[in-house]
Design a protein around this motif. Structure first.
Motif, PDB file in Angstrom:
ATOM      1  N   ASN A   1      -0.389  -5.455  -2.207  1.00 14.00           N
ATOM      2  CA  ASN A   1      -0.228  -5.814  -0.877  1.00 14.00           C
ATOM      3  C   ASN A   1       0.152  -4.678   0.071  1.00 14.00           C
ATOM      4  O   ASN A   1       1.274  -4.490   0.183  1.00 14.00           O
ATOM      5  N   PRO A   2      -0.898  -3.950   0.416  1.00  9.35           N
ATOM      6  CA  PRO A   2      -0.647  -2.387   0.789  1.00  9.35           C
ATOM      7  C   PRO A   2       0.145  -2.469   2.380  1.00  9.35           C
ATOM      8  O   PRO A   2       0.849  -1.478   2.471  1.00  9.35           O
ATOM      9  N   TRP A   3      -0.103  -3.634   2.993  1.00 10.62           N
ATOM     10  CA  TRP A   3       0.571  -3.725   4.281  1.00 10.62           C
ATOM     11  C   TRP A   3       2.196  -3.745   4.066  1.00 10.62           C
ATOM     12  O   TRP A   3       2.768  -3.993   5.138  1.00 10.62           O
ATOM     13  N   LEU A   4       2.672  -4.061   2.970  1.00  8.29           N
ATOM     14  CA  LEU A   4       4.075  -4.078   2.799  1.00  8.29           C
ATOM     15  C   LEU A   4       4.663  -2.911   2.377  1.00  8.29           C
ATOM     16  O   LEU A   4       6.059  -2.952   2.300  1.00  8.29           O
ATOM     17  N   GLN A   5       4.065  -1.864   2.431  1.00  4.85           N
ATOM     18  CA  GLN A   5       4.481  -0.350   1.891  1.00  4.85           C
ATOM     19  C   GLN A   5       5.307  -0.001   3.017  1.00  4.85           C
ATOM     20  O   GLN A   5       5.395  -0.087   4.312  1.00  4.85           O
TER      21      GLN A   5
ATOM     22  N   PHE B   1       7.040  -3.460 -11.474  1.00  2.00           N
ATOM     23  CA  PHE B   1       6.732  -4.394 -10.696  1.00  2.00           C
ATOM     24  C   PHE B   1       6.507  -4.116  -9.152  1.00  2.00           C
ATOM     25  O   PHE B   1       5.400  -4.373  -8.592  1.00  2.00           O
ATOM     26  N   GLU B   2       7.330  -3.422  -8.783  1.00  2.00           N
ATOM     27  CA  GLU B   2       7.352  -2.772  -7.243  1.00  2.00           C
ATOM     28  C   GLU B   2       5.862  -1.943  -7.094  1.00  2.00           C
ATOM     29  O   GLU B   2       5.171  -2.085  -5.986  1.00  2.00           O
TER      30      GLU B   2
ATOM     31  N   HIS C   1      -5.348  -2.988   7.150  1.00  2.00           N
ATOM     32  CA  HIS C   1      -4.316  -3.692   6.609  1.00  2.00           C
ATOM     33  C   HIS C   1      -4.068  -5.377   7.248  1.00  2.00           C
ATOM     34  O   HIS C   1      -3.982  -6.136   6.538  1.00  2.00           O
TER      35      HIS C   1
ATOM     36  N   ARG D   1      15.068   1.066  -1.591  1.00  2.00           N
ATOM     37  CA  ARG D   1      14.161   1.269  -0.643  1.00  2.00           C
ATOM     38  C   ARG D   1      14.691   1.139   0.973  1.00  2.00           C
ATOM     39  O   ARG D   1      14.440   0.143   1.449  1.00  2.00           O
TER      40      ARG D   1
ATOM     41  N   TYR E   1       3.051  -4.386  -7.252  1.00  2.00           N
ATOM     42  CA  TYR E   1       3.092  -5.208  -5.949  1.00  2.00           C
ATOM     43  C   TYR E   1       2.688  -4.665  -4.866  1.00  2.00           C
ATOM     44  O   TYR E   1       2.042  -5.149  -3.818  1.00  2.00           O
ATOM     45  N   LEU E   2       3.117  -3.340  -4.652  1.00  2.00           N
ATOM     46  CA  LEU E   2       2.889  -2.733  -3.313  1.00  2.00           C
ATOM     47  C   LEU E   2       1.476  -2.252  -3.097  1.00  2.00           C
ATOM     48  O   LEU E   2       0.806  -2.080  -2.163  1.00  2.00           O
TER      49      LEU E   2
END
Ligand code: SF4
Lengths: 473, 202
Positions: B198-202, B190-191, A258, A56, B194-195
């Motif tokens: 926690n959508p702000w981590l994308q 998992f990823e 967000h 990533r 998880y994303l």
């Protein structure tokens, strides 16, 4: 069996891809990594040799900080061939693997642990690993950060995970009000002195208590940053409104819906009330004095009004020998007052203390004063943004007028990998984090202290109690 | 990675506390983009005099401990900087295992990744071992990882503990990245989840 969890447990549990054994090993998912030019080259070479990709790329951010010069006129030139090669290879790697790079001329360049928070690259609840031991800094933002070696960098780039062994937990509770001119640097130095350079080896430290709550986010970063000097493999604090405020307008922070979702989640990031820690340490902040190191390990520190210890009085033979050795290396005498130690250099910088608040603290000390004639004093801001900010606030003028060299940003004399190297016998008051033998140059001597204390030493020409400034000069 | 099974060799004592990675590998050796030539940098400021000659006082320069395979070290060995160059250098110098009471975390992991065995002993056992190998007549030892044993010249044996996971990796000389990539599906799964939460981590 209790189900109460520490925040450390929560960080690790929420990032566990799978358990690997019953000894505490897990495959741990990592949210972010910061890369530098000197610990990453062999990791990228490893990927290239095995024909592997970066999983990533957007979760990694690269900066040039360790080898670049900090001369006041910024150019892309590196002082030596090795550094130049590392910088150009980092550029090539970032290009080929699609990783964003803040190169030397970028306005966002700076020391990795200053830049990443400043750019809003780190949020609460993240697990962050990077090829630098002071990655613990990010604990101040409610994240969990820890340092890794180059092989682990490669592993992380390729898999977004690390094979991780769960640590023991230590809670350090700090209550009381810090005295005048006593800073978070003095607090963490006092802790390291108290528990020793390996006092937290094998532990993750949670910092809490009213004193921590009252500190600014930047001051908290100084504490988490230096926790590694007590051996901690990670340090963290529960995020609060100050952290959310700090992050709110940062370039990469979540926006709109967000942001709201994120803050809601971040507010849950704290240890459960009845969570058990493997060790508890309590500190009364009102007892902490301005601290300096006199030796060659960060735990060889004392309040400034002390004298060099007498090894004869130490019963543990190991500690006694280490004390003898440190006194000899440092060129000091048993019983000597710390305030009588003359310095030849003063350095304000490093990921521990080079943020804007640190520079304001220095300006308050040196305004209308001048660096002693036998002292070379330099200020290296933690990032180009900090530098610009200090210039716009008029701090840079104060520094220059007081006789400080006002530099461009980088690690500089913190580890002296660039051309800012001390000579044998030089003695430096330094706002950095390591006083190891040879750290700032072979045979050079380092005394760690807060940036305000470095400023006071620079003005008087010897170590001094910042609380006495104005009474003496 | 070279598997570690039974290794014989000399052990040298370096029993000071808090020997940091700046001392193990000074900064002037960190300027490469490969791993070459780092054996020269190991303990450079202690191993060599300013003239460039070997320092006769340094243990690894003394004939009885030259070419040691093991180091018996003081507490908190490898503290400080994360630089893996310290481990690469030790390995290039021929060091296969380090024996001590406590090691700094990052250094410990770096050793593991490079097939350098770390053995942790209780303080008493370490002090005893330190004394034995400080005598040139008894500084040859054998480490048997499979059996988790250190054997001294007089055939006495000290047992040590080690996590199964670490032991297997060392015995087999595993490629850690390759092993983890075998779990790629699990990581992807998992990823994804998880994303999504926690959508702000994308
Ligand atoms: S400032 Fe010093 S401690 Fe911080 S990352 Fe740079 S070299 Fe390391």
């Amino acid at each position: 069996m209790t189900s109460a969890k520490t925040l450390y447990d929560k960080h690790i549990d929420s990032h566990t891809v799978c358990k690997l054994d019953d000894d505490g090993h897990v495959l741990l998912y990592i949210d972010r990594q910061v890369l530098n030019e000197y610990t990453s080259p062999q990791a990228f070479s490893g990927l290239r040799e095995a024909g592997r990709q970066v999983k990533r790329p957007k979760t990694h951010l690269a900066v040039v900080d360790h080898v670049n010069p900090t001369a006041s006129l910024r150019t892309a030139e590196m002082p030596d061939e090795g550094g130049a090669q590392q910088v150009s290879y980092l550029g090539e790697n970032c290009q080929d693997f699609g990783i964003e790079l803040f190169d030397i001329l970028d306005q966002r360049q700076g020391i990795e642990h200053v830049v990443a928070p400043e750019q809003g690259f780190i949020f609460p609840g993240m697990v962050v690993a990077a090829g630098d031991s002071h990655t613990t800094t990010y604990g101040a933002l409610g994240a969990f950060g820890f340092g890794i070696g180059t092989s682990e960098i490669e592993h992380l780039l390729a898999t977004q995970t690390l094979v991780y062994k769960r640590l023991k937990s230590m809670r350090v509770t700090v209550d009381g009000i810090l005295g005048t001119a006593v800073t978070s640097k003095d607090l963490i130095m006092a802790l390291i002195h108290k528990i020793g350079a390996s006092g937290a080896t094998g532990f993750a430290i949670e910092f809490c208590g009213s004193t921590i709550c009252n500190l600014s986010v930047e001051a908290r970063m100084t504490i988490c940053n230096m926790a590694v000097e007590a051996g901690a493999r990670g340090a963290y604090m529960a995020p609060d409104d100050k952290v959310f405020e700090y992050l709110k307008e940062k370039p990469r922070s979540p926006k709109g819906e967000h942001w709201k979702q994120a803050v809601k989640k971040w507010r849950t990031l704290r240890s459960d009330d009845d969570a058990k820690f493997d060790e508890e340490v309590k500190i009364d902040a009102s007892c902490i004095q301005p601290m300096v190191t006199w030796g060659t390990s960060p735990d060889q520190a004392l309040p400034i009004q002390s004298t060099i210890p007498n090894p004869e009085l130490i019963t543990d033979p190991h500690v006694r020998n280490d004390t003898y050795r440190a006194i000899e290396y440092m060129g000091l005498k048993v019983g000597q007052q710390l305030t009588e130690i003359p310095i030849s250099h003063a350095f304000i910088g490093s990921c521990t203390n080079s943020r804007i608040e640190d520079l304001r603290e220095v300006a308050d000390v040196v305004r209308n004063r001048h660096v002693a004639s036998n002292v070379q004093a330099i200020i290296v801001p933690g990032s180009t943004e900090v530098r610009n900010q200090a210039e716009s606030e008029g701090l840079a003028d104060i520094f220059k007028k007081a006789g400080f060299e006002w530099r461009q940003s980088g690690c500089s004399m913190c580890l002296a990998m660039n051309d800012d190297v001390l000579q044998p016998g030089d003695r430096c008051a330094s706002s950095t984090n390591r006083n190891f033998e040879g750290r700032q140059g072979a045979g050079a001597r380092t005394h760690l202290m807060s940036p305000g204390m470095v400023a006071a030493a620079a003005i008087s020409g010897h170590l001094m109690d910042i609380r006495k400034i104005g009474q003496e000069v | 990675m070279k598997p570690f099974n039974i290794v014989n060799g000399k052990a040298a004592p370096l029993l000071a506390a808090n020997i940091d990675t700046d001392v193990i590998m000074p900064k002037q050796f960190l300027k490469g983009i490969d791993r070459q030539g780092l054996d020269h940098g190991v303990f450079f400021d202690q191993r060599f005099l300013t003239s460039g000659e070997p320092n006769p006082d340094f243990i690894l320069n003394q004939s009885e401990w030259q070419e040691s395979t093991f180091l018996v070290v003081g507490p908190n060995f490898g503290c400080g900087s994360s630089r893996e160059h310290a481990v690469w250098g030790l390995k290039q110098l021929g060091i296969r295992a380090l024996i001590g009471t406590t090691f700094a975390g990052i250094f410990y992991d770096n050793c593991q990744r490079n097939g350098v065995l770390i053995i942790q002993l209780p303080e008493n056992s370490l002090l005893e071992l330190g004394q034995v190998i400080s005598n040139a007549k008894s500084n040859e030892i054998q480490i048997n990882l499979q059996e988790q044993q250190i054997k001294l010249k007089d055939n006495s044996v000290t047992h040590f503990d080690i996590d199964h996971l670490r032991k297997t990796a060392l015995l087999e000389g595993l490629d850690a990245v390759g092993s983890t990539l075998q779990r790629k599906e699990l990581i992807d799964h998992f990823e994804h989840k998880y994303l999504k939460t926690n959508p702000w981590l994308q």
